[in-house]
Design an enzyme around this catalytic site. Structure first.
Site, PDB file in Angstrom:
ATOM      1  N   CYS A 130      56.988  47.382  81.586  1.00 52.30           N
ATOM      2  CA  CYS A 130      57.611  46.055  81.523  1.00 52.30           C
ATOM      3  C   CYS A 130      58.332  45.775  82.839  1.00 52.30           C
ATOM      4  O   CYS A 130      59.548  45.986  82.967  1.00 52.30           O
ATOM      5  CB  CYS A 130      58.581  45.976  80.345  1.00 52.30           C
ATOM      6  SG  CYS A 130      59.217  44.304  80.080  1.00 52.30           S
ATOM      7  N   THR A 382      67.105  32.957  58.078  1.00 54.05           N
ATOM      8  CA  THR A 382      66.125  32.065  57.454  1.00 54.05           C
ATOM      9  C   THR A 382      66.603  30.624  57.524  1.00 54.05           C
ATOM     10  O   THR A 382      67.808  30.365  57.556  1.00 54.05           O
ATOM     11  CB  THR A 382      65.859  32.449  55.986  1.00 54.05           C
ATOM     12  OG1 THR A 382      64.843  31.594  55.450  1.00 54.05           O
ATOM     13  CG2 THR A 382      67.123  32.332  55.138  1.00 54.05           C
ATOM     14  N   ASN A 384      64.774  28.612  55.430  1.00 54.31           N
ATOM     15  CA  ASN A 384      64.088  28.209  54.187  1.00 54.31           C
ATOM     16  C   ASN A 384      62.941  27.249  54.456  1.00 54.31           C
ATOM     17  O   ASN A 384      62.724  26.290  53.717  1.00 54.31           O
ATOM     18  CB  ASN A 384      65.079  27.608  53.181  1.00 54.31           C
ATOM     19  CG  ASN A 384      66.139  28.617  52.766  1.00 54.31           C
ATOM     20  OD1 ASN A 384      67.313  28.485  53.104  1.00 54.31           O
ATOM     21  ND2 ASN A 384      65.709  29.645  52.073  1.00 54.31           N
ATOM     22  N   THR A 394      61.832  32.791  51.877  1.00 55.90           N
ATOM     23  CA  THR A 394      60.943  33.618  52.714  1.00 55.90           C
ATOM     24  C   THR A 394      61.313  35.103  52.689  1.00 55.90           C
ATOM     25  O   THR A 394      60.770  35.892  53.461  1.00 55.90           O
ATOM     26  CB  THR A 394      60.979  33.124  54.178  1.00 55.90           C
ATOM     27  OG1 THR A 394      62.329  33.231  54.673  1.00 55.90           O
ATOM     28  CG2 THR A 394      60.509  31.684  54.291  1.00 55.90           C
TER      29      THR A 394
END
Length: 488
Positions: A130, A382, A384, A394
Site C-alpha cells: 500500500c 445503520t 435503516n 439491516t
C-alpha cells in the site's frame, strides 16, 4: 479565532482544488509557462477515489455540518485532510471515532516513541504493497525526527524493529499461526527486547494499518496531488477540460466524467430483503441444534477456502515498498491447503469483549476503550436503508458480513447460524470480501462495481468499514490470545 477560520477556508479550498483547480488545458498551460515559467501539477485521478465520483464525495461536507466540523478539526490537528478521511466522511459518526483513535495511537502519550509508531505503520502498510499509506508515514516519520537511513530498508532499522518483522508478516497474512513462542521471542530478546506495553502498542498499530490498507484499496483511494503518484506535469488528454471551460460555461466534459450506472438486475435489493424476511421467520419457527450449528460453520469455513481472490496470481511488490519488510513471497494461504489444519477459534473461549479489551486497556490505558467504541460504531452503524428502501432492519446483513470475515479466519460464534451467510452473500460479494480482507492489493474497480450494483456508494463505503474493522478485530484476537497465553 483566526486559526479556525483559516482551517475552514483551507478545507473549502481543498474541496474545490482536489481536481477542478489543477486541471489545465494545453492552451492555458502554454500561456502559463510563457508568462511566469512555472509548471503547474495536474492530478492523475479525479478526486479522492478512483471508484467513487468526486462530486458525490465532496457533496457530503457541503450538506452535513457535522462532517464539515470534523474535517476542520482534522485539518487543524494534522495540517492536512487526507483522501481516506474525505471518503469516510460519508459516515461522520464513524469518522469521528476513527480519527480520535488514530490520533491517540500516533500522537498521544504511549509506550512507543513517535518515530517508532510511524515506522511500524510503514512496515504494516508495506506488507500489502500500500504505497499510499507508506508514503504518508514516510513523510510523518521524517517530520518527527526519524533517521532517513531506516527508510533504505528494514535492515537499516534497529534490530528491535527488525525482530517485529515476523509478527508483522504472520498477522497480515495468516494470523491463526501466531503463537506464544512468537511473543516470547520479542519479549526475551535481551538488549533488543520489547516490553509488554510496547508490544501491545505495536500490535494495535500493525493491525490498524493492515486493515486500513484493506480500506484504502477497497475504496480505490487516490494519492493526494502533492504525493508520489498523485500528479503529473504532462498536458491533459483532449477529453479533459480546463478551469477556463468553467468560466466559458463549458461543463459538458464534466458530465461525461460522471459515473455511468451499469445495467442492473432490478430485483437485486428486493431479493435480498425477501431472504432476510424469510430467515427471520425461520429463526422464529425453529432453532438448529448445537451440532448442526457447528456443522454449518465448518461447511462455511471450508467453502470460504474455495472462494478464489480475483486475479489470483502472484504479485511481485516493487522494491520501493518491499524494502520495508522481509519475505515478500509470503501471503495469505487458506487453512487446509496442502492438508494443513488449524483448530477453530471459539469466541466463547477468548473474545474481544471479555478478554482482549481488558488486556489492551491494562497495558495501554484508554486504547481498549477507543478500539471498542470504533468496533461498535462500525458494527452497529445503520441508517435503516437499503438502496432506495427505507425503514429496513439491516442488523442480520451486517452480522452476516462480520461473521463471514471472522469465519475466513477460523473464528466461530457458537450462537450464530452460518447457514444464513450463503443466503445473504452472493458469490461476487464473497470474492470481493475475501480479496479485500486477504489480498487487498488485488482489488479492482470492476470488482467494486460488481457487487451490490443497486446500492449507493455510501453503502459500499459502509461495507468497507465493516470489513476493515472485522479484519482488525480478527487479527487482534489471535495476537492478544497469544500474549495472554505467554502471560499465564
Amino acid at each position: 479565532m483566526r486559526h479556525a477560520t483559516s482551517a475552514s477556508e483551507a478545507v473549502e479550498n481543498q474541496s474545490f482544488t482536489v481536481s477542478e483547480f489543477f486541471k489545465i488545458c494545453a492552451h492555458c498551460e502554454r500561456l502559463n509557462k510563457k508568462e511566469i515559467g512555472v509548471r503547474i501539477p495536474r492530478p492523475l485521478g479525479n478526486g479522492p477515489s478512483r471508484f467513487i465520483p468526486e462530486k458525490e464525495i465532496l457533496q457530503v461536507s457541503k450538506v452535513d455540518a457535522r462532517t464539515q466540523t470534523i474535517f476542520e478539526d482534522a485539518f487543524a490537528a494534522l495540517g492536512r485532510l487526507d483522501n481516506i478521511s474525505l471518503v469516510m466522511g460519508f459516515h461522520p459518526r464513524y469518522l469521528e471515532s476513527f480519527l480520535r483513535t488514530q490520533h491517540y495511537l500516533l500522537q498521544m502519550d504511549g509506550p512507543l516513541s513517535l518515530h517508532y509508531r510511524h515506522y511500524i505503520g510503514i512496515m504494516a502498510a508495506a506488507r500489502h504493497q500500500c504505497s499510499y499509506l507508506v508514503n504518508l508515514h514516510v513523510n510523518d516519520f521524517l517530520q518527527v525526527g526519524g533517521d532517513p537511513k531506516w527508510l533504505n530498508g528494514l535492515d537499516g532499522a534497529p534490530q528491535k524493529l527488525q525482530n517485529l518483522g515476523e509478527l508483522n508478516k504472520i498477522l497480515a497474512h495468516r494470523p491463526w499461526l501466531v503463537t506464544k513462542a512468537h511473543i516470547e521471542q520479542l519479549l526475551k530478546a535481551e538488549e533488543h527486547s520489547w516490553s509488554l506495553a510496547e508490544l501491545i502498542h505495536a500490535v494495535v498499530l500493525l493491525t490498524h494499518y493492515h486493515s486500513l490498507a484493506s480500506f484504502t484499496f477497497g475504496c480505490g483511494i487516490s494519492p493526494e496531488i502533492h504525493c508520489d503518484g498523485g500528479h503529473t506535469f504532462r498536458p491533459p488528454s483532449v477529453s479533459n477540460y480546463c478551469v477556463c471551460d468553467i468560466a466559458n460555461g463549458n461543463g459538458a466534459a464534466e458530465e461525461m466524467l460522471a459515473n455511468h450506472p451499469m445495467s442492473e438486475a432490478s430485483s437485486e435489493v428486493e431479493v435480498l430483503m425477501e431472504r432476510m424476511k424469510q430467515l427471520q421467520e425461520c429463526r422464529d419457527e425453529e432453532e438448529a441444534s448445537q451440532e448442526e450449528m457447528a456443522t454449518r460453520f465448518e461447511r462455511e469455513k471450508t467453502e470460504s477456502m474455495l472462494v478464489v481472490t480475483a486475479e489470483d496470481d502472484e504479485m511481485v511488490p516493487s522494491r520501493d515498498v518491499s524494502r520495508h519488510f522481509e519475505d515478500p513471497t509470503y501471503g495469505y494461504k487458506d487453512f487446509s491447503r496442502r492438508g494443513e489444519h488449524v483448530p477453530t477459534f471459539r469466541v466463547q473461549d477468548y473474545s474481544w469483549e471479555d478478554h482482549g479489551y481488558s488486556l489492551v486497556n491494562r497495558l495501554y490505558p484508554d486504547v481498549g476503550q477507543l478500539l471498542d467504541e470504533k468496533f461498535q460504531m462500525a458494527y452497529n452503524l445503520t441508517y435503516n436503508t437499503m438502496a432506495t428502501h427505507k425503514d429496513v432492519d439491516t442488523s442480520m446483513l451486517r452480522r452476516a458480513i462480520w461473521n463471514y470475515i471472522h469465519c475466513m479466519f477460523g473464528i466461530r460464534y457458537d450462537d450464530y447460524d452460518y447457514g444464513e451467510i450463503n443466503q445473504l452473500l452472493d458469490r461476487s460479494f464473497k470474492v470481493y470480501i475475501k480479496t479485500m480482507v486477504c489480498s487487498p492489493e488485488k482489488i479492482t474497480k470492476r470488482m467494486y462495481e460488481s457487487f451490490w450494483r443497486q446500492f449507493q456508494h455510501s453503502e459500499k463505503v459502509h461495507v468497507n468499514l465493516l470489513l476493515m474493522e472485522a479484519r482488525m478485530q480478527a487479527e487482534l484476537l489471535y495476537a492478544l490470545r497469544a500474549i495472554t497465553r505467554y502471560m499465564t
